[in-house]
Write a protein that holds these residues in place. Structure first.
Motif, PDB file in Angstrom:
ATOM      1  N   SER A   7       0.832  -1.206   0.000  1.00 57.83           N
ATOM      2  CA  SER A   7       0.000   0.000   0.000  1.00 57.83           C
ATOM      3  C   SER A   7       0.863   1.253   0.000  1.00 57.83           C
ATOM      4  CB  SER A   7      -0.924  -0.013   1.223  1.00 57.83           C
ATOM      5  OG  SER A   7      -1.655   1.187   1.313  1.00 57.83           O
ATOM      6  N   VAL A  33      -5.044  -2.168  -0.587  1.00 53.80           N
ATOM      7  CA  VAL A  33      -4.731  -3.328  -1.420  1.00 53.80           C
ATOM      8  C   VAL A  33      -5.242  -4.550  -0.672  1.00 53.80           C
ATOM      9  CG1 VAL A  33      -2.722  -2.282  -2.515  1.00 53.80           C
ATOM     10  CG2 VAL A  33      -2.417  -3.596  -0.437  1.00 53.80           C
ATOM     11  N   SER A  46      -5.795  -3.614  -6.372  1.00 53.07           N
ATOM     12  CA  SER A  46      -6.188  -2.295  -5.869  1.00 53.07           C
ATOM     13  C   SER A  46      -7.053  -1.598  -6.910  1.00 53.07           C
ATOM     14  CB  SER A  46      -4.955  -1.441  -5.561  1.00 53.07           C
ATOM     15  OG  SER A  46      -5.344  -0.136  -5.159  1.00 53.07           O
TER      16      SER A  46
END
Length: 343
Positions: A7, A33, A46
């Protein structure tokens, strides 16, 4: 690479695109994510490009392509692909698996548990306040453990509104044993009823047994490896490559990446279970981890077969099995359920 690390990596790519004027959007505070909804879509996914498309005034797939180019070649990420309207799918490199195993083994009981509390191996829930019932007592104690592990001590509150069970805790425990009683009370979501079996079933059809058996199997592998004179060492878990291929190992199979994803998401599952006051989330995660372990174990036996000598790949697989056992033990401890060494 954990979901949190991925992330942050994606967030840096967004920030870089904004700073270099490839995108004109507010930089989000965080990027989510998570494992993809179905197999074959990488290790994580994502929807950040879809979220940024409207403020950027550009098609989501165009935004996704900007981010894909920035993320390609990032250490720990093997492949970034665009799917559907603009989802980013990430496949991690085998090096990310090695790093995760090393991290889990280094943290041990602290992996997914910020409290480092010395909880009893099994729960000690009392019957609870009058009218609360067996389920509320067990769920309340589990939430205390999970909340502390997630660093939310004092903020979790009491158990959520639960469908009660007719039997009291002492009756259930006498009939089913502590582990089975806690499992059946913690496994359903709060709004779902509890199915109380006539007796505990020690077979693979029982999810609690599967999880405990998976943990016991990881411990047996460590003992058996010790008898063969080797220990675990994080490394490549794929099979040795064919002669003349120019590579030392074949890529890790899909089952290894699936297990990696579940081990990596364990801390975030604990946090979500605490935040949502839903211990059933942790229960289901442990079930998925145990099932993934057995699939991987069948694909990649950690121990040598026959007259085969232990190789580096066996040490790497043993380390992954140990890491799996650590996650299962940590999760079971937070639920107040034993993690047997033998079963």
């Amino acid at each position: 690479m954990t979901p949190a690390e991925l992330s942050r990596t994606v967030l840096r790519s967004v920030r870089g695109a904004v700073e270099e004027r490839e995108l004109s959007v507010p930089v989000p505070a965080r990027i989510v994510v998570q494992p993809p909804p179905r197999p074959g879509c990488g290790d994580y996914a994502s929807n950040v490009a879809l979220q940024l498309a409207k403020p950027a005034g550009r098609p989501a797939r165009e935004v996704a392509e900007i981010l894909r180019k920035r993320l390609a070649g990032t250490a720990g990420i093997d492949r970034v692909e665009i799917a559907g309207p603009g989802f980013l799918n990430f496949t991690l490199g085998d090096g990310a698996l090695v790093a995760l195993v090393r991290d889990v083994l280094a943290q041990g009981a602290a992996y997914g548990d910020r409290s480092a509390a010395d909880w009893p191996a099994t729960g000690r829930a009392s019957a609870g306040r009058p009218g609360t019932g067996a389920r509320a007592a067990v769920v309340g104690e589990a939430l205390e453990r999970i909340g502390a592990a997630a660093g939310r001590t004092g903020r979790a509150g009491g158990p959520p509104a639960l469908v009660p069970v007719p039997d009291d805790l002492a009756t259930l425990t006498a009939r089913l044993g502590t582990d089975e009683t806690r499992w059946i009370l913690l496994r359903p979501a709060a709004h779902d009823p509890v199915r109380v079996p006539e007796r505990p079933v020690q077979r693979e059809g029982n999810p609690r047994f599967r999880v405990q058996y998976a943990h016991a199997r990881t411990r047996a592998l460590v003992r058996n490896a010790g008898d063969l004179g080797f220990t675990g060492e994080p490394g490549d878990v794929g099979a040795p490559a064919a002669a003349g291929s120019g590579a030392e190992f074949r890529p890790a199979p899909a089952s290894a990446h699936a297990l990696h994803t579940l081990l990596a998401t364990h801390p975030s599952v604990v946090e979500a279970a605490a935040r949502l006051r839903a211990p059933d989330r942790l229960v289901r995660h442990l079930e998925a981890t145990a099932d993934a372990f057995f699939r991987w174990h069948d694909d990649c036996p950690p121990l040598p077969v026959g007259e085969q000598k232990p190789l580096a790949v066996h040490r790497a697989r043993l380390a992954l099995a140990e890491a799996t056992g650590t996650v299962l033990a940590n999760g079971l401890r937070l639920l107040g359920i034993s993690a047997p060494e033998h079963l």
